[in-house]
Every structure is written in structure tokens, then in C-alpha cells.
Design a protein around this motif. Structure first.
Motif, PDB file in Angstrom:
ATOM      1  N   HIS A   1      -3.743  -2.605   8.355  1.00  0.00           N
ATOM      2  CA  HIS A   1      -3.450  -3.134   7.143  1.00  0.00           C
ATOM      3  C   HIS A   1      -3.478  -4.512   6.952  1.00  0.00           C
TER       4      HIS A   1
ATOM      5  N   LYS B   1      -2.626  -6.457   3.262  1.00  0.00           N
ATOM      6  CA  LYS B   1      -3.042  -5.430   2.079  1.00  0.00           C
ATOM      7  C   LYS B   1      -1.244  -4.876   1.939  1.00  0.00           C
TER       8      LYS B   1
ATOM      9  N   TYR C   1       0.838  -3.024  -0.951  1.00  0.00           N
ATOM     10  CA  TYR C   1       1.327  -1.568  -1.163  1.00  0.00           C
ATOM     11  C   TYR C   1       2.218  -1.543  -1.456  1.00  0.00           C
ATOM     12  N   GLU C   2       2.212  -0.299  -2.599  1.00  0.00           N
ATOM     13  CA  GLU C   2       3.794  -0.420  -3.525  1.00  0.00           C
ATOM     14  C   GLU C   2       4.339   1.607  -3.100  1.00  0.00           C
TER      15      GLU C   2
ATOM     16  N   THR D   1       8.051  -3.652  -2.615  1.00  0.00           N
ATOM     17  CA  THR D   1       6.535  -3.025  -1.992  1.00  0.00           C
ATOM     18  C   THR D   1       6.580  -3.964  -0.885  1.00  0.00           C
TER      19      THR D   1
ATOM     20  N   THR E   1       0.219   7.864   4.210  1.00  0.00           N
ATOM     21  CA  THR E   1       1.333   7.057   4.040  1.00  0.00           C
ATOM     22  C   THR E   1       1.818   5.998   4.373  1.00  0.00           C
TER      23      THR E   1
ATOM     24  N   PHE F   1       4.973   4.498   0.947  1.00  0.00           N
ATOM     25  CA  PHE F   1       3.971   3.142   0.302  1.00  0.00           C
ATOM     26  C   PHE F   1       3.017   4.610   0.561  1.00  0.00           C
ATOM     27  N   ASP F   2       2.310   4.047  -0.713  1.00  0.00           N
ATOM     28  CA  ASP F   2       1.042   5.025  -0.843  1.00  0.00           C
ATOM     29  C   ASP F   2      -0.135   3.558  -0.355  1.00  0.00           C
ATOM     30  N   LEU F   3      -0.984   4.187   0.615  1.00  0.00           N
ATOM     31  CA  LEU F   3      -1.769   3.564   1.780  1.00  0.00           C
ATOM     32  C   LEU F   3      -3.286   3.884   0.744  1.00  0.00           C
TER      33      LEU F   3
ATOM     34  N   LYS G   1      -4.216   2.812  -1.918  1.00  0.00           N
ATOM     35  CA  LYS G   1      -3.752   2.121  -3.149  1.00  0.00           C
ATOM     36  C   LYS G   1      -3.697   0.994  -3.249  1.00  0.00           C
ATOM     37  N   GLU G   2      -4.649  -0.191  -2.511  1.00  0.00           N
ATOM     38  CA  GLU G   2      -4.164  -1.095  -2.609  1.00  0.00           C
ATOM     39  C   GLU G   2      -3.505  -1.735  -3.068  1.00  0.00           C
TER      40      GLU G   2
END
Length: 191
Positions: free
Chosen positions: A36, A39, A41-42, A60, A154, A172-174, A176-177
Motif C-alpha cells: 500500500h 496510497k 485511504y479514508e 485519513t 481493512t 480504513f477501507d483499503l 477505495k484509494e
């Protein structure tokens, strides 16, 4: 008889080299996190977390910097870019430290606290009990336990304080970058 011992010795050498090739869970965790790098993530808090300083703010994480033995992940709360999680690896054991900065880049009074896993952990879970440096810096945090979970979907950062009935968690949702956030405060400044 000697031939039998030599054969047994070669078998044992073969088995030990096979065991040496088995990847440690911490190495799998590390390599999956490094995928990652670069990158962002939110994240979101679970409903039981009611911190006013986090309420309604965009959370973030940015896996900003990755090397063989260090990964830096700024964690931003709204427009506060003061926090960076620093993971280091030595002999397959992972340490988590928290680097906190003022907006001018200087270190906050309470910074560089955390802990080291006592073993290789799991490929999707690493735990960090507070170390002595943390206990010396923040006496009330001497029993803190941090942990990070990581799977394909996640990344979670978690904290359990002694005496608290509920842990602090952020997920964090991995899948959705998001757009890369601004650099954290003090990025590139020496500690």
C-alpha cells in the motif's frame, strides 16, 4: 553405522533449511502493508467512539514512506497533520511509535511513544504493549496496548487503555484509494 548417521545428518540439515524458508507472520504482515506504499485511504470510527476532537472530521491514513525496515504512515484528523505512525522491523519483530508534531514541524512534548511486539504476531495482526520509554514519558500509558489489523479490505488501528471498557478503533477501507493528503507537519525535519 557412520553412513546411517551421515544420512540422518543430511536429513536434519534439509529440514532445518526448509524451516528457515518458512516466512515469519510478521514478514507477511510487513510485506502486505508495503503493498500500500504511496496510497492513501479514508477511515471511520465505530459508533461507540465519541471523541469531540475527531467528530465530523475526515480521517485519513497515507502509507507515505516504505523501506526495508521502516514504514511511516501519517494519520490525519481533518486538517490536523500532526500524527505519524512509525513501524520499524528488527529481526522480524515489529515496533510501533507515534510521532507527534506541531504545525511548525517541531516535536510535541508527548511524542515517540509506543511499544514492540513480544513475538512475530500473526500475518494479519500485530500487537504493541507499551514499552519502558513510553511508561517513562507518559506514566498513565504504561499499560496501553496498541494493535493493528490488516487484511485485503481493512487496516485498523486500535488502542486499549487499562481501566477503559471500550477500546479506541479506527478502520480504513483499503478497497477505495483516495487522493493523497498534504504532507504531515515536520515531514523531513529531524527528530
Amino acid at each position: 553405522m557412520i553412513k546411517k548417521y551421515l544420512q540422518l545428518g543430511f536429513i536434519l540439515i534439509g529440514c532445518s533449511s526448509l524451516f528457515a524458508q518458512i516466512e515469519k507472520p510478521s514478514e507477511i504482515f510487513w510485506n502486505n502493508l508495503k503493498k500500500h506504499c504511496g496510497k492513501a485511504y479514508e477511515g471511520k470510527l465505530p459508533e461507540h467512539i465519541t471523541r469531540d476532537d475527531f467528530a465530523g472530521k475526515k480521517l485519513t491514513m497515507h502509507v507515505k514512506s516504505c523501506s526495508v525496515n521502516e514504514i511511516k504512515i501519517p494519520f490525519n484528523v481533518g486538517d490536523n497533520y500532526s500524527r505519524t505512525w512509525i513501524l520499524t522491523k528488527k529481526d522480524g519483530i515489529i515496533t510501533l511509535k507515534h510521532d507527534h508534531r506541531h504545525d511548525n514541524g517541531t516535536s510535541e512534548t508527548i511524542t515517540f511513544y509506543g511499544g514492540t511486539n513480544t513475538n512475530y504476531g500473526f500475518k494479519d495482526f500485530q500487537m504493541f504493549p507499551a514499552d519502558q520509554a513510553t511508561a517513562t514519558l507518559i506514566d498513565y500509558a504504561s499499560t496501553n496496548i496498541w494493535w493493528i489489523t490488516l487484511d485485503d479490505k481493512t487496516f485498523s488501528y486500535n488502542l486499549q487503555k487499562a481501566g477503559s471498557k471500550t477500546p479506541f478503533n479506527v478502520y480504513f477501507d483499503l478497497t477505495k484509494e483516495i487522493e493523497t493528503p498534504p504532507a504531515p507537519w515536520g515531514w523531513g525535519t529531524p527528530r
